[in-house]
Design a protein around this motif. Structure first.
Motif, PDB file in Angstrom:
ATOM      1  N   GLY A 182       9.043   0.621  37.583  1.00  0.00           N
ATOM      2  CA  GLY A 182       7.830   0.290  36.841  1.00  0.00           C
ATOM      3  C   GLY A 182       6.533   0.504  37.587  1.00  0.00           C
ATOM      4  O   GLY A 182       5.551  -0.173  37.321  1.00  0.00           O
ATOM      5  N   ASN A 183       6.508   1.473  38.520  1.00  0.00           N
ATOM      6  CA  ASN A 183       5.335   1.752  39.354  1.00  0.00           C
ATOM      7  C   ASN A 183       4.949   0.573  40.239  1.00  0.00           C
ATOM      8  O   ASN A 183       3.829   0.485  40.737  1.00  0.00           O
ATOM      9  N   GLY A 184       5.903  -0.343  40.448  1.00  0.00           N
ATOM     10  CA  GLY A 184       5.659  -1.485  41.314  1.00  0.00           C
ATOM     11  C   GLY A 184       5.963  -1.175  42.767  1.00  0.00           C
ATOM     12  O   GLY A 184       6.314  -0.048  43.150  1.00  0.00           O
ATOM     13  N   ALA A 185       5.868  -2.206  43.590  1.00  0.00           N
ATOM     14  CA  ALA A 185       5.971  -2.037  45.043  1.00  0.00           C
ATOM     15  C   ALA A 185       7.371  -1.673  45.517  1.00  0.00           C
ATOM     16  O   ALA A 185       7.546  -1.239  46.662  1.00  0.00           O
ATOM     17  N   ALA A 186       8.389  -1.837  44.662  1.00  0.00           N
ATOM     18  CA  ALA A 186       9.755  -1.525  45.068  1.00  0.00           C
ATOM     19  C   ALA A 186      10.053  -0.028  45.070  1.00  0.00           C
ATOM     20  O   ALA A 186      11.079   0.386  45.617  1.00  0.00           O
ATOM     21  N   GLY A 187       9.171   0.784  44.479  1.00  0.00           N
ATOM     22  CA  GLY A 187       9.460   2.208  44.296  1.00  0.00           C
ATOM     23  C   GLY A 187       9.882   2.952  45.556  1.00  0.00           C
ATOM     24  O   GLY A 187      10.975   3.553  45.595  1.00  0.00           O
ATOM     25  N   PRO A 188       9.075   2.970  46.615  1.00  0.00           N
ATOM     26  CA  PRO A 188       9.467   3.718  47.815  1.00  0.00           C
ATOM     27  C   PRO A 188      10.758   3.204  48.444  1.00  0.00           C
ATOM     28  O   PRO A 188      11.567   3.998  48.944  1.00  0.00           O
ATOM     29  N   ALA A 189      10.978   1.913  48.424  1.00  0.00           N
ATOM     30  CA  ALA A 189      12.210   1.363  48.993  1.00  0.00           C
ATOM     31  C   ALA A 189      13.419   1.794  48.176  1.00  0.00           C
ATOM     32  O   ALA A 189      14.479   2.109  48.734  1.00  0.00           O
ATOM     33  N   VAL A 190      13.286   1.812  46.860  1.00  0.00           N
ATOM     34  CA  VAL A 190      14.399   2.255  46.017  1.00  0.00           C
ATOM     35  C   VAL A 190      14.684   3.733  46.248  1.00  0.00           C
ATOM     36  O   VAL A 190      15.849   4.150  46.320  1.00  0.00           O
ATOM     37  N   ASP A 218       7.820  -6.159  34.241  1.00  0.00           N
ATOM     38  CA  ASP A 218       8.397  -7.476  34.005  1.00  0.00           C
ATOM     39  C   ASP A 218       9.692  -7.280  33.224  1.00  0.00           C
ATOM     40  O   ASP A 218       9.670  -7.100  32.005  1.00  0.00           O
ATOM     41  N   PRO A 219      10.844  -7.295  33.901  1.00  0.00           N
ATOM     42  CA  PRO A 219      12.103  -6.990  33.224  1.00  0.00           C
ATOM     43  C   PRO A 219      12.617  -8.091  32.311  1.00  0.00           C
ATOM     44  O   PRO A 219      13.664  -7.920  31.685  1.00  0.00           O
ATOM     45  N   THR A 220      11.922  -9.235  32.218  1.00  0.00           N
ATOM     46  CA  THR A 220      12.342 -10.260  31.276  1.00  0.00           C
ATOM     47  C   THR A 220      11.836  -9.979  29.867  1.00  0.00           C
ATOM     48  O   THR A 220      12.259 -10.648  28.925  1.00  0.00           O
ATOM     49  N   ASP A 221      10.939  -9.018  29.713  1.00  0.00           N
ATOM     50  CA  ASP A 221      10.437  -8.619  28.396  1.00  0.00           C
ATOM     51  C   ASP A 221      11.230  -7.399  27.934  1.00  0.00           C
ATOM     52  O   ASP A 221      11.147  -6.332  28.553  1.00  0.00           O
ATOM     53  N   ALA A 242      16.275  -2.719  36.590  1.00  0.00           N
ATOM     54  CA  ALA A 242      14.809  -2.686  36.542  1.00  0.00           C
ATOM     55  C   ALA A 242      14.261  -3.810  37.397  1.00  0.00           C
ATOM     56  O   ALA A 242      14.914  -4.847  37.592  1.00  0.00           O
ATOM     57  N   PHE A 243      13.032  -3.619  37.880  1.00  0.00           N
ATOM     58  CA  PHE A 243      12.439  -4.538  38.850  1.00  0.00           C
ATOM     59  C   PHE A 243      11.068  -4.994  38.373  1.00  0.00           C
ATOM     60  O   PHE A 243      10.375  -4.284  37.638  1.00  0.00           O
ATOM     61  N   ASP A 244      10.680  -6.167  38.835  1.00  0.00           N
ATOM     62  CA  ASP A 244       9.321  -6.610  38.555  1.00  0.00           C
ATOM     63  C   ASP A 244       8.365  -5.995  39.580  1.00  0.00           C
ATOM     64  O   ASP A 244       8.777  -5.191  40.420  1.00  0.00           O
ATOM     65  N   GLY A 245       7.092  -6.368  39.509  1.00  0.00           N
ATOM     66  CA  GLY A 245       6.073  -5.687  40.288  1.00  0.00           C
ATOM     67  C   GLY A 245       6.222  -5.804  41.783  1.00  0.00           C
ATOM     68  O   GLY A 245       5.758  -4.926  42.527  1.00  0.00           O
ATOM     69  N   ASP A 246       6.875  -6.865  42.265  1.00  0.00           N
ATOM     70  CA  ASP A 246       7.034  -7.016  43.710  1.00  0.00           C
ATOM     71  C   ASP A 246       8.498  -7.021  44.145  1.00  0.00           C
ATOM     72  O   ASP A 246       8.805  -7.339  45.285  1.00  0.00           O
ATOM     73  N   GLY A 247       9.398  -6.677  43.238  1.00  0.00           N
ATOM     74  CA  GLY A 247      10.778  -6.419  43.617  1.00  0.00           C
ATOM     75  C   GLY A 247      11.617  -7.630  43.957  1.00  0.00           C
ATOM     76  O   GLY A 247      12.651  -7.482  44.616  1.00  0.00           O
ATOM     77  N   ASP A 248      11.243  -8.822  43.489  1.00  0.00           N
ATOM     78  CA  ASP A 248      12.103  -9.975  43.765  1.00  0.00           C
ATOM     79  C   ASP A 248      12.839 -10.461  42.523  1.00  0.00           C
ATOM     80  O   ASP A 248      13.590 -11.441  42.583  1.00  0.00           O
TER      81      ASP A 248
END
Length: 465
Positions: A182-190, A218-221, A242-248
């Motif tokens: 979702g263009n969040g912070a987890a992208g490069p790590a994934v 927000d993967p809850t939506d 899928a991940f939220d914006g900060d990957g937690d």
């Protein structure tokens, strides 16, 4: 000089505000000074700092570091990455005693905030209020801290990939997975992670972009999972994550496009864990399905219901020694082979391993779960002065009626058809409710009982859209 922080940004679990309105660089600097003071008074001297991909995060990170060093704490900058990478840095660096991630998590793009950890424990609740009191009084330590930069991404990703080391590559080579960051912070790590994993991987929206141009992270939506569902269908994948914006926080769908909610993921992880640790404890929040608690008990585990909130679940796990926990929002915590913090990237790898160890696909595991009638989380505004009073009034009614109630976090009421929950949000001026029953007719009766209890407290639940 003292710097009182806006009271509204000191939430129960972390610090959150609207950049340029309730949160700015001066607040970040004061938070840095106050946290550094807490660290030093606890005997610490060094803090790791990371930040997410929001447009305001670099500015806030810079001011935060200024505040930390002005109060005499050394700072290890780890740069842009998901929140669990910051937690990993704090847990794995022996010379670091605390950590702060600048992140707005899954909130709107103009929001931001901070998640804090000190000596392996989340800083929340009363500790955040103490931090605010230190800032308001200007009761800061003084000093000149040093700044260094450390590369953490490779070590973090290596630790994630190592979770599959005990599984024969042949058992993994045929897996076909989808990943949506979702263009969040987890992208490069994934991106770095899947390059190390067996199988075939298809990625969506991994470039970090704080405007979130494709969908909100927000993967809850369910609306935010449509791109992933389309990818899984088009590429005939085994499942998608899928991940939220900060990957937690983790969301998932199976090969048929069905959503696997946080408590359902926890059912899978509990089954996997309990094979290795019979009788282990599993902690879930009060929003979780009765199916989860029944499943854990049927497998011989000890299911414990606890208050909602990632910081609260993490703390309860540390108190009890439970090796596994989670909540409906997709925060999942593993303390058996991992550090006990919420890490959606680790949870995704763990899900891969669980399917192999259990000998069933994610789709089969999801399909074996009972079909229940449930509501999404129902949220409605309430006068903040009345928020807790409404809960108290409802609880009083239920006690007088002899209802079966769990009053751990609001009220969760068991009925002949299922259960309903009413609690006060810890982050907004809202009441939140959820209900579950065996079928649609039962759910209607459960909701009628909820509405009657609310009416007795002078509240009318708005009709669903």
């Amino acid at each position: 000089m003292p710097h009182p922080l806006p009271p509204a940004i000191l939430r129960e679990y972390d610090i959150r505000g609207v950049f340029g309105e309730t949160l700015g660089p001066d607040d970040a600097r004061a938070i840095g000074r106050s946290f550094a003071t807490l660290v030093r008074r606890a005997g610490g001297s060094r803090v790791a700092v990371g930040y997410d991909g929001r447009l305001s995060s670099p500015v806030l990170e810079h001011a935060l570091v200024e505040g930390l060093t002005a109060s005499g704490v050394d700072v290890v900058r780890i740069g842009l990455g998901p929140t669990p990478m910051l937690y990993f840095a704090e847990a794995s660096m022996e010379d670091v005693q605390g950590g702060i991630q600048v992140t707005g998590s899954h909130n709107p793009a103009n929001h931001n905030g901070f998640k804090l950890v000190l000596e392996g424990h989340p800083v929340f609740g009363e500790a955040l209020q103490r931090l605010g009191a230190i800032a308001a009084a200007g009761d800061w330590c003084d000093g000149i801290g040093r700044i260094e930069t450390r590369e953490v991404l490779n070590g973090y990703v290596g630790r994630l990939a190592a979770e599959l080391d005990g599984i024969a590559p042949a058992a993994l080579d045929g897996l076909r997975l989808g990943w949506d960051t979702g263009n969040g912070a987890a992208g490069p790590a994934v991106e770095a992670l899947v390059a190390r994993l067996p199988g075939t991987h298809h990625l969506l929206f991994t470039p970090v972009d704080g405007t979130f141009p494709h969908h909100h992270p927000d993967p809850t939506d369910p609306a935010n999972l449509r791109d992933l569902q389309a990818l899984v269908a088009a590429k005939q994948l085994d499942f998608g994550v899928a991940f939220d914006g900060d990957g937690d926080r983790l969301g998932a769908i199976d090969a048929t496009g069905r959503v696997i909610w946080g408590d359902q993921l926890l059912m899978i992880f509990a089954e996997d864990l309990l094979r290795a640790q019979p009788g282990a404890a599993v902690i879930a929040d009060v929003k979780a399905s009765a199916a989860l608690f029944d499943h854990v008990a049927a497998l011989g585990g000890r299911a414990e219901m606890w208050r909602t909130g990632h910081s609260l679940i993490k703390s309860r796990m540390k108190q009890t020694g439970a090796p596994l926990g989670g909540e409906m929002t997709g925060h999942l915590f593993f303390a058996d082979r991992y550090f006990g913090f919420d890490d959606a990237l680790y949870a995704a790898v763990r899900l891969i391993g669980a399917t192999v160890r259990l000998g069933r696909s994610v789709t089969a595991l999801r399909g074996a779960m009972p079909t229940l009638a449930t509501t999404p989380e129902l949220r409605f505004a309430v006068d903040p002065a009345r928020k807790q009073a409404v809960i108290a009034a409802v609880h009083e009614q239920l006690a007088a009626a002899g209802a079966k109630v769990v009053a751990l976090d609001g009220v969760r009421v068991e009925t002949a058809d299922g259960w309903w929950l009413l609690r006060a949000s810890n982050t907004q001026d809202m009441l939140t409710a959820r209900a579950e029953a065996r079928d649609a007719a039962g759910l209607a009766r459960v909701l009628a009982a909820l509405d009657a209890a609310l009416a007795g407290a002078g509240v009318v639940r708005p009709a669903a859209d």
